[in-house]
Design a protein around this motif. Structure first.
Motif, short mmCIF file in Angstrom:
data_model
loop_
_atom_site.label_atom_id
_atom_site.label_comp_id
_atom_site.label_asym_id
_atom_site.label_seq_id
_atom_site.Cartn_x
_atom_site.Cartn_y
_atom_site.Cartn_z
N PHE A 71 6.94 5.00 -5.63
CA PHE A 71 5.92 5.94 -5.17
C PHE A 71 6.11 6.41 -3.73
O PHE A 71 5.60 7.45 -3.35
CB PHE A 71 4.53 5.31 -5.32
CG PHE A 71 4.16 4.98 -6.73
CD1 PHE A 71 3.79 5.98 -7.61
CD2 PHE A 71 4.18 3.67 -7.19
CE1 PHE A 71 3.45 5.70 -8.93
CE2 PHE A 71 3.84 3.36 -8.49
CZ PHE A 71 3.48 4.38 -9.38
N THR A 72 6.80 5.61 -2.90
CA THR A 72 6.96 6.00 -1.50
C THR A 72 8.17 5.30 -0.89
O THR A 72 8.54 4.20 -1.33
CB THR A 72 5.71 5.64 -0.67
OG1 THR A 72 5.92 6.02 0.69
CG2 THR A 72 5.41 4.16 -0.72
N ASP A 73 8.78 5.93 0.10
CA ASP A 73 9.87 5.26 0.83
C ASP A 73 9.34 4.59 2.08
O ASP A 73 10.11 4.05 2.87
CB ASP A 73 10.97 6.27 1.18
CG ASP A 73 10.46 7.43 2.00
OD1 ASP A 73 9.25 7.48 2.26
OD2 ASP A 73 11.28 8.30 2.36
N LYS A 74 8.00 4.64 2.27
CA LYS A 74 7.41 3.98 3.44
C LYS A 74 6.21 3.11 3.04
O LYS A 74 5.08 3.34 3.46
CB LYS A 74 6.97 5.01 4.48
CG LYS A 74 8.12 5.77 5.13
CD LYS A 74 7.68 6.53 6.37
CE LYS A 74 6.81 7.69 6.04
NZ LYS A 74 6.52 8.54 7.24
N ILE B 219 -7.26 3.15 -1.48
CA ILE B 219 -5.82 2.90 -1.33
C ILE B 219 -5.24 2.61 -2.71
O ILE B 219 -5.96 2.18 -3.62
CB ILE B 219 -5.52 1.72 -0.38
CG1 ILE B 219 -6.06 0.40 -0.95
CG2 ILE B 219 -6.05 1.98 1.01
CD1 ILE B 219 -5.58 -0.82 -0.18
N ILE B 220 -3.97 2.88 -2.85
CA ILE B 220 -3.23 2.52 -4.07
C ILE B 220 -2.35 1.35 -3.73
O ILE B 220 -1.51 1.43 -2.83
CB ILE B 220 -2.37 3.69 -4.59
CG1 ILE B 220 -3.23 4.95 -4.77
CG2 ILE B 220 -1.70 3.30 -5.91
CD1 ILE B 220 -4.36 4.82 -5.76
N LEU B 221 -2.56 0.25 -4.43
CA LEU B 221 -1.84 -1.00 -4.18
C LEU B 221 -0.89 -1.28 -5.34
O LEU B 221 -1.29 -1.16 -6.50
CB LEU B 221 -2.86 -2.15 -4.04
CG LEU B 221 -2.37 -3.46 -3.44
CD1 LEU B 221 -2.12 -3.30 -1.95
CD2 LEU B 221 -3.41 -4.57 -3.68
N THR B 222 0.34 -1.63 -5.01
CA THR B 222 1.32 -1.92 -6.06
C THR B 222 2.03 -3.24 -5.77
O THR B 222 1.92 -3.79 -4.69
CB THR B 222 2.40 -0.82 -6.16
OG1 THR B 222 3.31 -0.96 -5.07
CG2 THR B 222 1.78 0.57 -6.15
N ILE C 133 0.87 -1.18 0.00
CA ILE C 133 0.00 0.00 0.00
C ILE C 133 0.91 1.23 0.00
O ILE C 133 1.68 1.43 0.95
CB ILE C 133 -0.92 -0.01 1.23
CG1 ILE C 133 -1.82 -1.25 1.22
CG2 ILE C 133 -1.77 1.27 1.28
CD1 ILE C 133 -2.57 -1.49 2.51
N VAL C 134 0.83 2.00 -1.07
CA VAL C 134 1.74 3.14 -1.20
C VAL C 134 1.04 4.47 -0.90
O VAL C 134 1.71 5.49 -0.74
CB VAL C 134 2.38 3.19 -2.61
CG1 VAL C 134 3.20 1.92 -2.85
CG2 VAL C 134 1.32 3.37 -3.69
N ALA C 135 -0.28 4.46 -0.84
CA ALA C 135 -1.01 5.69 -0.51
C ALA C 135 -2.43 5.33 -0.09
O ALA C 135 -2.97 4.30 -0.49
CB ALA C 135 -1.06 6.63 -1.72
N ALA C 136 -3.01 6.20 0.73
CA ALA C 136 -4.39 5.99 1.19
C ALA C 136 -5.07 7.35 1.33
O ALA C 136 -4.47 8.31 1.78
CB ALA C 136 -4.41 5.25 2.52
#
Length: 398
Positions: A231-234, A220-223, A7-10
């Motif tokens: 997309f994210t470091d977390k 949510i964005i799932l990758t 999950i890179v964003a919510a």
């Protein structure tokens, strides 16, 4: 687990009564928050998995996928399910199979647009047989409470403590809701208010024991694991997931004191994740009623059968932000739960995932839990119907 979905964003909206907003405005608001967080554009999405229970009924939509295609101006594969847990399950399977690398998982509901009929809809959703017998959605919760007290011989002074413990669940969740900017209810309530509402209703459970009817959306964005760092470091990984199914008719089940689906799904999700029960520090439970939060603590394995109310009662005498069970701490429903955060069915599971993701990333603001050890694992329980289906997700970060 190979190729762990990440999950890179919510993003989400505030839950509540959104008469002034069309459903597309709610889903757009949630999407924009998620897209900004991950700096992602619509053209990056390879597929969409959406959930809602009633949107075609409440808002007179035709084929929802077509509605979503118009809304997003996308022509990628889209699938619609009932619950967010189901949509996420399909998305995880597709990511793990290597079919897609970036997908959107979303949930939306506009229940207050159908105030005059929504209770009939909910009754039919839970169990048509009970509906035709005149059984309200609340009846099953009271039936479960009565069966629980009989099974474990809870009477006299213990009965009074159990009733207070249930009231404390509502008070606790409203307290958490005051720190959640998205919560439907951001005000404190007291044990006395909960007890008085029961007296007014002349029933074991009253107004403050139940989650509200709500509108809202969550995304949510799932990758895939390989592209998450783009997309994210977390990233927060889906380490384990499982679902289970039980009889539609609650009184027909062998054991009326708990939800078998929660027990099965939790065991299988922990096994898949390779995580021990007490490695889980934060959990979002599906508290459609205070009884469900109590019973779910037992179903998930955190409390012995018939004893969760004792841990709740003792923890809430001087509440410190968590339940203390056999010397261990577990943070429960930090967003206010369904009771205070709201319960727009198709989007509810998304808000639960949103909360655990934000907590694990240390981005929950005022409601961020203060744990003795680094916060690493959390889990979510989402139910369909009255425990007819259950989904458990174990989330974690590296």
């Amino acid at each position: 687990m190979q190729n762990r979905p990440a999950i890179v964003a919510a993003g989400r909206t505030k839950f509540g009564e959104h008469y002034e907003k069309e459903p597309e405005k709610l889903i757009e608001e949630a999407w924009l928050k998620a897209s900004v967080e991950a700096d992602i554009e619509r053209k990056d999405l390879e597929a969409c998995y959406l959930s809602d229970y009633f949107l075609p009924i409440t808002n007179k939509l035709g084929l929802e996928e077509g509605f979503l295609s118009e809304l997003t101006e996308l022509h990628v594969p889209m699938e619609v399910t009932r619950s967010f847990g189901s949509a996420l399950s399909n998305a995880c399977n597709a990511i793990q199979a290597g079919k897609y690398n970036v997908v959107l998982v979303g949930g939306i509901e506009k229940m207050t647009d159908r105030w005059d009929k929504i209770r009939d809809d909910l009754m039919l959703l839970e169990d048509p047989w009970s509906y035709y017998a005149g059984c309200t959605p609340e009846a099953n919760h009271e039936l479960m409470l009565r069966a629980y007290m009989k099974e474990y011989g809870i009477a006299g002074e213990d009965s009074e403590k159990l009733n207070i413990a249930l009231a404390q669940i509502a008070v606790k969740n409203h307290l958490h809701g005051t720190k959640n900017e998205y919560a439907q209810y951001q005000r404190k309530i007291t044990v006395e208010q909960v007890l008085n509402a029961r007296k007014e209703a002349r029933k074991p459970l009253g107004l403050y024991d139940y989650a509200p009817i709500s509108d809202g959306a969550a995304i949510i964005i799932l990758t895939s694991e390989d592209v998450a760092r783009k997309f994210t470091d977390k990233p927060v990984h889906v380490l384990g997931s499982s679902s289970a199914t039980d009889y539609l008719t609650f009184p027909a089940r062998e054991d009326l004191t708990h939800f078998l689906v929660s027990e099965i799904a939790m065991k299988n999700a922990l096994k898949m994740a390779g995580v021990n029960l007490w490695d889980i520090q934060i959990v979002e439970l599906y508290d459609q009623s205070t009884v469900m939060e109590m019973v779910s603590l037992e179903d998930m394995g955190f409390c012995e059968r018939g004893k969760a109310w004792r841990s709740i009662y003792e923890s809430c005498q001087d509440y410190k932000g968590y339940y203390e069970i056999d010397g261990r701490k577990i943070f429960v429903n930090m967003n206010g739960g369904l009771k205070a955060d709201g319960n727009p069915l198709g989007a509810t599971g998304g808000a639960q995932i949103f909360e655990v993701v934000k907590q694990l990333k240390g981005e929950a603001g005022e409601r961020q839990v203060k744990s003795d050890k680094e916060l690493k694992y959390g889990c979510v329980l989402e139910l369909e119907g009255f425990g007819t289906k259950g989904y458990v997700y174990v989330l974690g970060r590296d």
